[in-house]
Design an enzyme around this catalytic site. Structure first.
Site, PDB file in Angstrom:
ATOM      1  N   LEU A  53      38.342  39.350  43.641  1.00  0.00           N
ATOM      2  CA  LEU A  53      37.814  40.619  43.130  1.00  0.00           C
ATOM      3  C   LEU A  53      37.340  40.502  41.690  1.00  0.00           C
ATOM      4  O   LEU A  53      36.321  41.084  41.309  1.00  0.00           O
ATOM      5  CB  LEU A  53      38.886  41.713  43.250  1.00  0.00           C
ATOM      6  CG  LEU A  53      39.366  42.045  44.669  1.00  0.00           C
ATOM      7  CD1 LEU A  53      40.287  43.265  44.644  1.00  0.00           C
ATOM      8  CD2 LEU A  53      38.182  42.302  45.603  1.00  0.00           C
ATOM      9  N   SER A 189      46.398  48.927  43.344  1.00  0.00           N
ATOM     10  CA  SER A 189      46.245  48.724  44.789  1.00  0.00           C
ATOM     11  C   SER A 189      46.604  50.004  45.511  1.00  0.00           C
ATOM     12  O   SER A 189      47.342  50.838  44.981  1.00  0.00           O
ATOM     13  CB  SER A 189      47.203  47.617  45.237  1.00  0.00           C
ATOM     14  OG  SER A 189      47.308  47.599  46.646  1.00  0.00           O
ATOM     15  N   TYR A 204      55.777  43.502  45.393  1.00  0.00           N
ATOM     16  CA  TYR A 204      54.349  43.741  45.123  1.00  0.00           C
ATOM     17  C   TYR A 204      54.089  45.242  44.995  1.00  0.00           C
ATOM     18  O   TYR A 204      53.445  45.696  44.044  1.00  0.00           O
ATOM     19  CB  TYR A 204      53.504  43.143  46.250  1.00  0.00           C
ATOM     20  CG  TYR A 204      52.019  43.362  46.077  1.00  0.00           C
ATOM     21  CD1 TYR A 204      51.280  42.564  45.207  1.00  0.00           C
ATOM     22  CD2 TYR A 204      51.343  44.364  46.776  1.00  0.00           C
ATOM     23  CE1 TYR A 204      49.904  42.760  45.043  1.00  0.00           C
ATOM     24  CE2 TYR A 204      49.969  44.559  46.617  1.00  0.00           C
ATOM     25  CZ  TYR A 204      49.263  43.752  45.752  1.00  0.00           C
ATOM     26  OH  TYR A 204      47.905  43.951  45.587  1.00  0.00           O
ATOM     27  N   LYS A 208      52.691  47.228  41.666  1.00  0.00           N
ATOM     28  CA  LYS A 208      51.430  47.976  41.601  1.00  0.00           C
ATOM     29  C   LYS A 208      51.679  49.441  41.223  1.00  0.00           C
ATOM     30  O   LYS A 208      50.858  50.068  40.537  1.00  0.00           O
ATOM     31  CB  LYS A 208      50.670  47.857  42.924  1.00  0.00           C
ATOM     32  CG  LYS A 208      50.109  46.458  43.155  1.00  0.00           C
ATOM     33  CD  LYS A 208      49.131  46.052  42.052  1.00  0.00           C
ATOM     34  CE  LYS A 208      48.577  44.657  42.226  1.00  0.00           C
ATOM     35  NZ  LYS A 208      47.573  44.295  41.218  1.00  0.00           N
ATOM     36  N   THR A 239      39.358  38.857  50.393  1.00  0.00           N
ATOM     37  CA  THR A 239      39.240  37.778  49.403  1.00  0.00           C
ATOM     38  C   THR A 239      40.119  36.615  49.858  1.00  0.00           C
ATOM     39  O   THR A 239      40.829  36.708  50.871  1.00  0.00           O
ATOM     40  CB  THR A 239      39.744  38.250  48.029  1.00  0.00           C
ATOM     41  OG1 THR A 239      41.135  38.595  48.179  1.00  0.00           O
ATOM     42  CG2 THR A 239      38.980  39.461  47.530  1.00  0.00           C
TER      43      THR A 239
END
Ligand SMILES: NC(=O)c1ccc[n+]([C@@H]2O[C@H](COP(=O)([O-])OP(=O)(O)OC[C@H]3O[C@@H](n4cnc5c(N)ncnc54)[C@H](O)[C@@H]3O)[C@@H](O)[C@H]2O)c1
Ligand SMILES: OC[C@@H](O)C(O)[C@H](O)CO
Length: 301
Positions: A53, A189, A204, A208, A239
């Site tokens: 990104l 995110s 994670y 975020k 990605t």
């Protein structure tokens, strides 16, 4: 109905006349865009821009006329990203033949305050100023919480949260000390808002959520000083990060993800180009403290 302005007047006032390729010849046509979307004259620094990104964002900025700093762990990977972006832009029919983007690569581990400071100083020395900072450097990994090694948890927070904060702090201090307007975009995110399934990624998700609230906190502190801070919250964008994750977890996971996306597919990285340019440009001049979700509708459930 008669046009309000002649084509020439329209070109002068509302659009830009730019060359485009048709066969081997170069022809001219007018591209109508809202002038406030242009990034001409702006310098944009993007972390994690060697791939994924971050690279997509730097490409979008350069396509919109900005100069750019590609910040990532490896100088070699950063230089290769810059070369690839430059070649890509040159190959676009809409690129004026005289335009070569001014892009430079910098090696920096975003978790090191010393390296962040040195990189910032180098970018300011090379470009004279930085107008926009995007923090796209980040990692993801999936383990069930009860077995998550604490050292991994710390690393996740070090890169995703501390790395974002260190660049935010550096940029904010510079802009405030020099009475400059600044624009900071934190890459968060959809996982800052909801829990995706089936992969287990408490660390994670928490990292975020921290990034997004950091963004809103800075927006309130720095808004009065003319500095805008917003977070971009993408859904699944295909990605290398996602490709690696699918390789590890199994392709069946992708089918489940697609069912959870109302649009019935994963996002393509270039589909964030318009959003990031809007966020970085004066077209979003009243946007501050927002989480911009681009997820094909995933968060609607
Ligand atoms: N791809 C997605 O679906 C998706 C969705 C939502 C959010 N995001 C977020 O977007 C960001 C970029 O994701 P991506 O898919 O491009 O990942 P990616 O793995 O393709 O790229 C991440 C880049 O960050 C760099 N990086 C990692 N640690 C670093 C460090 N300590 N210092 C400097 N650079 C470092 C890597 O070298 C790499 O070039 C991440 O924060 C990710 O959480 C991605
Ligand atoms: O939520 C989308 C992304 O942030 C992320 O790539 C995903 O959650 C990884 O499992």
């Amino acid at each position: 109905m008669a046009p309000l302005l002649s084509p020439m007047a329209r070109r002068g006032l509302l659009g830009r006349s730019i060359p485009f390729s048709l066969g081997t010849a170069r022809h001219r046509r007018t591209v109508m865009t809202l002038p406030s979307f242009s990034l001409e004259g702006k310098t944009c620094l993007v972390t994690g821009a060697a791939r994924g990104l971050g690279k997509e964002f730097l490409t979008a900025f350069a396509l919109s006329g900005a100069r750019g700093a590609c910040v990532d762990l490896s100088l070699q990977a950063g230089r290769s990203s810059v070369k690839h972006i430059t070649e890509h832009i040159a190959s676009q029919p809409s690129t004026p033949s005289s335009y070569t983007p001014e892009l430079r690569a910098y090696a920096c581990d975003v978790t090191s305050e010393e390296q962040v400071q040195e990189t910032w100083d180098s970018v300011v020395k090379d470009f004279g100023k930085v107008d926009v900072v995007v923090t796209a450097a980040g990692i993801v990994e999936n383990f069930e919480a009860e077995n998550y090694e604490y050292s991994r948890w710390l690393k996740m927070f070090d890169i995703n949260v501390n790395g974002s904060f260190l660049f935010a702090k550096q940029a904010g201090k510079h802009w405030i000390d020099n009475s400059m307007k600044g624009n900071l975009i934190l890459v968060s995110s959809m996982s800052s808002i909801i829990c995706v399934r089936p992969q287990k990624q408490a660390a994670y998700n928490a990292s975020k959520a921290a990034v997004s609230l950091l963004g809103r906190s800075l927006a309130t502190e720095w808004g009065p000083k003319g500095i805008r801070v917003n977070s971009l919250c993408p859904g699944y964008m295909k990605t290398d990060l996602i490709i690696d994750l699918l390789a590890k977890e199994g392709r069946h996971i992708e089918e489940g993800w697609v069912k959870d996306v109302p649009m019935g597919r994963l996002g393509r990285p270039h589909e964030l180009q318009g959003t990031i340019v809007w966020m970085a440009s004066d077209a979003s001049s009243y946007l501050n403290g927002s989480d911009i979700v681009v997820d094909g509708g995933y968060c609607c459930w």
